[in-house]
Design an enzyme around this catalytic site. Structure first.
Site, PDB file in Angstrom:
ATOM      1  N   THR A   1       0.860  -1.187   0.000  1.00 24.77           N
ATOM      2  CA  THR A   1       0.000   0.000   0.000  1.00 24.77           C
ATOM      3  C   THR A   1       0.892   1.232   0.000  1.00 24.77           C
ATOM      4  OG1 THR A   1      -0.094   0.263   2.411  1.00 24.77           O
ATOM      5  CG2 THR A   1      -1.688  -1.261   1.422  1.00 24.77           C
ATOM      6  N   ALA A   2       0.279   2.422  -0.130  1.00 23.72           N
ATOM      7  CA  ALA A   2       1.065   3.658  -0.128  1.00 23.72           C
ATOM      8  C   ALA A   2       1.790   3.838   1.205  1.00 23.72           C
ATOM      9  CB  ALA A   2       0.150   4.851  -0.398  1.00 23.72           C
ATOM     10  N   CYS A   3       1.131   3.476   2.295  1.00 27.72           N
ATOM     11  CA  CYS A   3       1.751   3.662   3.606  1.00 27.72           C
ATOM     12  C   CYS A   3       2.582   2.456   4.036  1.00 27.72           C
ATOM     13  CB  CYS A   3       0.692   3.979   4.659  1.00 27.72           C
ATOM     14  SG  CYS A   3      -0.736   2.878   4.631  1.00 27.72           S
ATOM     15  N   TYR A   4       2.331   1.309   3.423  1.00 29.78           N
ATOM     16  CA  TYR A   4       3.099   0.085   3.703  1.00 29.78           C
ATOM     17  C   TYR A   4       3.550  -0.524   2.371  1.00 29.78           C
ATOM     18  CZ  TYR A   4       1.196   0.248   8.468  1.00 29.78           C
ATOM     19  OH  TYR A   4       0.861   0.632   9.754  1.00 29.78           O
TER      20      TYR A   4
END
Length: 390
Positions: free
Chosen positions: A142-145
């Site tokens: 994901t964008a944050c992970y």
């Protein structure tokens, strides 16, 4: 109005005695003789705490483990410990490793009966033994992970968090399993020989925790217990908590009834009390050492904790046909005194009995817990809400 008793104590009074070193603690086996000699009322005046114990396979066990964050960050969606899968639908790098999970490359029962040599219970034993485990985890990113894959080796000490979380432990009574069929069968109650060649049971009887407080008058959310060699807690009723099952005149259930949800800090536990189990033809599990201190608040609790094996009964159940097909039928009722004698009689036939639980280890749990309390290392936890009775 509740019952009135000639002897009444509080948790606070008993804990004060523990702190001062004046507490009187005995095991459930020792309590039997005291009540026989002095009666429940006098026994309640003299004894403050009775310790119990059990050590047996408890399949509904496992651990919440945090494997630590990576760089770049990852939200794991699949995690393995020594190739044993853990459930990762929790958050970020948290996962739940179940005791019955099996290695991905295990042939299972394709070659029957399977050996199930390594699973979640064995990983938990390895962790508490200080061994290094190989961890790998995947993510869809994901964008944050953004990280998609993690591999590392870690010990229990290096894991940021590790909590033993057992949704169903310390069954209050359990079936005696037999196999009337013409072929050997492999079950969670062990290997059962054909034509009722053996009868397997799994309870410490008069030492078993919930059998010493049959109506859960002192056990509930917040009760402090011996769990895996360390202090743990009752987090509530276990899954499949069935307190409404038939009971004898002594309030002891005649079949599987209550269970507890147990939790504790895995990092404080010992492989002496958490052992991975391989059950041929069935799967993996974890043997757990668990003990509950029963406060003697009154003469009723003294009477309950003096229950004998000959006063505790269970049902003989057919595991070849009735159990797998959901047929509720008893082939006979037997006492734990009979079971522990080495043989029982069912329909006129003498059958050798086999315990899955260890009385030696159960006694060691009760004695260890007794020592902790006597030395002031273990205070009673006041339950915030008792286990449901109905």
């Amino acid at each position: 109005m509740g019952k009135t008793f000639k002897v009444e104590k509080t948790y606070e009074e008993i804990n004060a005695r523990i702190k001062s070193g004046d507490v009187v603690v005995v095991t459930a086996e020792e309590m039997i003789g005291i009540v026989d000699e002095k009666g429940p009322e006098e026994a309640a005046r003299q004894v403050d705490v009775v310790t119990t114990g059990t050590f047996a396979p408890m399949c509904s066990s496992g651990a919440f483990l945090n494997i630590g964050q990576s760089t770049p960050s990852v939200r794991t969606t699949s995690t393995w410990f020594n190739n044993v899968p853990a459930y990762s639908g929790v958050a970020a790098v948290d996962c739940y490793l179940g005791a019955t999970a099996v290695c991905d490359d295990d042939p299972l029962n394709k070659v029957y009966p399977g050996e199930f040599r390594y699973g979640g219970g064995h990983v938990i034993e390895d962790l508490v033994a200080g061994k290094t485990v190989y961890i790998r985890a995947d993510s869809y990113g994901t964008a944050c992970y953004p990280n998609l894959h993690v591999e590392k080796e870690m010990t229990l000490e290096e894991l940021p968090s590790a909590v033993l979380c057992n949704p169903r432990n310390a069954y209050q009574n359990y079936n005696c399993a037999v196999n009337p069929s013409d072929k050997t069968i492999y079950t969670y109650m062990g290997t059962l020989k054909p034509k009722m060649g053996n009868a397997n049971y799994c309870s410490a009887g008069e030492l078993s925790p919930l059998l010493n407080d049959p109506l859960y008058k002192t056990i509930g959310f917040g009760t402090r217990i011996f769990l895996g060699g360390a202090q743990g807690y009752v987090a509530g009723p276990g899954t499949q908590h069935r307190p409404g099952n038939p009971r004898g005149e002594n309030d002891v259930p005649l079949s599987p009834a209550g269970t507890i949800w147990a939790m504790g800090d895995l990092k404080k536990m010992s492989p002496e009390w958490l052992r991975g189990v391989s059950m041929r033809g069935y799967g993996c599990s974890l043997s757990v050492g668990l003990g509950i201190p029963i406060p003697i608040l009154n003469e009723e609790m003294a009477r309950y904790t003096a229950v004998r094996d000959e006063e505790i009964f269970t049902q003989v159940v057919d595991y070849s046909d009735d159990y797998p097909n959901g047929v509720s039928r008893s082939l006979g009722q037997v006492s734990y005194k009979e079971l522990k004698s080495g043989s029982i009689t069912v329909n006129g036939e003498t059958i050798s009995t086999v315990p899955l639980s260890s009385m030696v280890k159960a006694r060691a749990v009760a004695e260890t817990l007794k020592g902790w309390i006597q030395r002031g290392e273990f205070l009673l936890g006041v339950p915030q809400e008792l286990l449901p009775v109905e």
